[in-house]
Design a protein around this motif. Structure first.
Motif, short mmCIF file in Angstrom:
data_model
loop_
_atom_site.label_atom_id
_atom_site.label_comp_id
_atom_site.label_asym_id
_atom_site.label_seq_id
_atom_site.Cartn_x
_atom_site.Cartn_y
_atom_site.Cartn_z
N LEU A 187 30.02 34.29 -10.50
CA LEU A 187 29.37 34.87 -9.32
C LEU A 187 30.30 34.81 -8.12
CD1 LEU A 187 25.84 33.29 -9.85
CD2 LEU A 187 26.41 35.71 -10.10
N GLU A 188 31.05 33.70 -7.99
CA GLU A 188 32.04 33.58 -6.90
C GLU A 188 33.13 34.63 -7.05
OE1 GLU A 188 32.33 31.93 -4.14
OE2 GLU A 188 30.69 30.51 -4.36
N ALA A 189 33.66 34.75 -8.27
CA ALA A 189 34.77 35.69 -8.51
C ALA A 189 34.33 37.12 -8.19
CB ALA A 189 35.25 35.59 -9.95
N THR A 226 18.80 33.18 -10.56
CA THR A 226 19.93 32.91 -9.68
C THR A 226 21.25 32.73 -10.44
OG1 THR A 226 19.54 30.51 -9.57
CG2 THR A 226 18.48 31.87 -7.87
N TYR A 227 21.27 33.02 -11.73
CA TYR A 227 22.59 33.11 -12.39
C TYR A 227 22.66 34.25 -13.40
CZ TYR A 227 20.72 30.59 -16.47
OH TYR A 227 19.98 30.23 -17.55
N TYR A 241 21.71 24.99 -12.05
CA TYR A 241 20.88 25.91 -12.82
C TYR A 241 20.11 26.85 -11.89
CZ TYR A 241 17.84 27.67 -16.49
OH TYR A 241 17.19 28.49 -17.36
N ALA A 242 19.55 26.30 -10.82
CA ALA A 242 18.75 27.11 -9.89
C ALA A 242 19.28 26.94 -8.47
CB ALA A 242 17.28 26.69 -9.96
N GLY A 243 19.33 28.04 -7.75
CA GLY A 243 19.65 27.98 -6.32
C GLY A 243 21.09 27.65 -6.01
N SER A 244 22.03 27.98 -6.90
CA SER A 244 23.45 27.70 -6.66
C SER A 244 23.95 28.43 -5.42
CB SER A 244 24.25 28.17 -7.89
OG SER A 244 25.59 28.41 -7.53
N PRO A 245 24.73 27.75 -4.57
CA PRO A 245 25.32 28.44 -3.42
C PRO A 245 26.16 29.64 -3.84
CG PRO A 245 26.20 26.19 -3.64
CD PRO A 245 25.09 26.32 -4.61
#
Ligand SMILES: *Cc1c(COP(=O)(O)O)cnc(C)c1O
Length: 475
Positions: A315-317, A306-307, A87-91
């Motif tokens: 976010l990765e894509a 952060t999302y 939920y928060a702070g995802s790499p």
């Protein structure tokens, strides 16, 4: 008037004499479901002559939009698997943030679920009655989000941008003289932002020159007005600069992109365009206060900072796609494939917008169907004919999309009646595009049999999405 000779010179330097091939191999495929002309006639009638109401499986080649329809790479799909859903702070957020910071040079990055969500947040903060936003051309969702706050959006496209067939190199440019005049007239204090749309989507996907952005920046700076980019197609625009603008032929696209963003105080972005993603967007700023205000709204409508409105995998894509889009082999193939279709149509006498833009081919429906008056929506009629003939879905950009009514209920038509064939990124091959050209040329040869349309049902805003129509005199 600037000419395109420069582009030809650079192009011949960059391009080999051999065919430009798709710079990818195909690993995973989706079927195309074939149907017949007779079946498509019935499908179109059932969809009330509106391509938005046709089921996608009934379409052979879908050129409705280039938004969110890109084919992702194997790297992006691998990123989808690696996406971290904390939920928060995802790499995944930090990967995304670092990438956008590097490309834009801006420190404050805010993820949103798509471009218009970025617009909604930005204009909720800066808009309101008595405010004006000046632009080369505002995209329709941008304008809608500005007007929704009570503010006004003003388009100041350059002269050559108003003529569909003048082959000037940078028809997306803002008219800087008109910009200065407008600022003086309205008062700089009433103009929260100038926004340059790159490339100019509503103006035919035409690029904006670096010089024009530099000039605009100077004017903005003098008047203390921040300059923003609507950066949806920043890489396509950068490649046009490489091809067409003096001094950029040898500069890597990544450097051109860096320079483009260096003149901006902030940007809005739809990752559904030049990030090869199926969903996503962001805001980027230099101004910390504006970033903080945006985050406050983001939490109410989109999600934690952060999302934003996205999953970690999205976010990765996006992060991976933003790097892939600046590959010059890809951009060469991309820009050339639009030009290829444009030239095939020109050779057959089909009236199209020139020169070719970055993401779509625009047919001039008024020139294509001179026997249909604008009050009978020639663009929409042509969209229907192209679908029936070849199962190709396109979209009208004319009086159905932008028309208004006067006080007596008569149509105030849009300035141009266009049909847009938007090309999804990395999705179709050259033979698909050859087929598109064949179908349109066949429709052109039989154009006199096409009838005009009338509206039977419509909504008050953005009516083209849901309007129902029928052929005139069909009762
Ligand atoms: C698509 C687009 C938008 C809006 O983005 P969405 O992701 O569709 O909400 C804004 N500006 C331009 C120039 C666009 O092409």
């Amino acid at each position: 008037m600037p000419q395109l000779t420069k582009a030809k010179e650079v192009q011949s330097k960059i391009q080999t004499v051999k065919t430009i091939i798709e710079p990818f191999r195909i690993k995973s495929v989706e079927p195309i479901y074939f149907n017949t002309v007779q079946e498509r006639k019935e499908i179109l009638e059932k969809a009330c002559f509106n391509p938005f109401l046709i089921h996608a499986n009934d379409v052979l080649i879908d050129l409705l939009t280039d938004s969110g329809t890109s084919a992702m790479s194997s790297q992006q799909w691998a990123g989808i698997m690696q996406g971290d859903e904390s939920y928060a702070g995802s790499p995944s957020f930090y990967h995304f943030e670092e990438t956008v910071q590097r490309i834009t040079g801006m420190p404050f990055i805010i993820p949103t679920h798509q471009g218009r969500a970025s617009e909604k947040i930005l204009f909720s903060i800066l808009g309101g009655k008595g405010k004006y936003f000046l632009s080369n051309t505002l995209f329709d969702t941008t304008r809608a989000n500005i007007e929704y706050t009570g503010a006004e959006g003003i388009d100041l496209i350059c002269d050559e941008g108003k003529h569909p067939t003048i082959p000037a190199p940078f028809k997306g440019n803002i008219n800087t003289k008109a910009l200065e005049k407008k600022i003086a007239e309205l008062g700089a204090e009433n103009i929260p932002l100038c926004i340059i749309t790159i490339t100019n989507n509503s103006g035919g996907g035409q690029p904006v020159s670096m010089n024009n952005i530099v000039e605009t920046k100077k004017i903005c700076q003098k008047n203390n007005i921040p300059l923003f980019l609507d950066a949806c197609r920043f890489a396509e625009n950068a490649y046009f600069i490489k091809l067409r603008e003096e001094g950029y032929a040898e500069v890597p696209v990544s450097e051109i992109v860096k320079e483009l963003f260096s003149y901006a105080d902030g940007c809005t972005m739809s990752a559904k365009k030049d990030a090869f993603a199926n969903i996503g967007g962001f805001l980027a700023f230099h101004d910390e206060k504006l970033a903080q205000q945006s985050r406050n709204l983001l939490i109410i409508t989109e999600g934690f900072p952060t999302y934003g409105g996205l999953a970690g995998r999205d976010l990765e894509a996006i992060a991976i796609g933003l790097n892939e889009i600046m590959d010059e082999h890809y951009l060469q193939y991309r820009i050339r494939s639009i030009e290829y279709l444009t030239h095939k149509l020109i050779a057959a006498g089909v009236p199209v917008m020139q020169p070719a833009g970055g993401h779509a081919v625009y047919i001039d429906a008024k020139g294509f169907l001179p026997h249909i008056p604008v009050s009978q929506y020639p663009g929409q009629a042509l969209v229907g004919a192209i679908y029936v003939e070849g199962g190709i879905r396109s979209v009208e950009i004319g009086s159905l999309m932008f028309g208004k009514y006067d006080s007596t209920g008569n149509l105030i038509p849009a300035p141009l009646e266009l049909v847009r064939l938007a090309i999804p990124r990395r999705v179709y091959t050259q033979s698909h595009i050859d087929y598109v050209a064949e179908v349109i040329i066949e429709v052109f040869q039989n154009r006199n049999s096409i009838n005009g349309l009338e509206i039977t049902e419509e909504s008050p805003m953005l009516r083209h999405f849901t309007a129902k129509l029928k052929p005139v005199n069909s009762d």
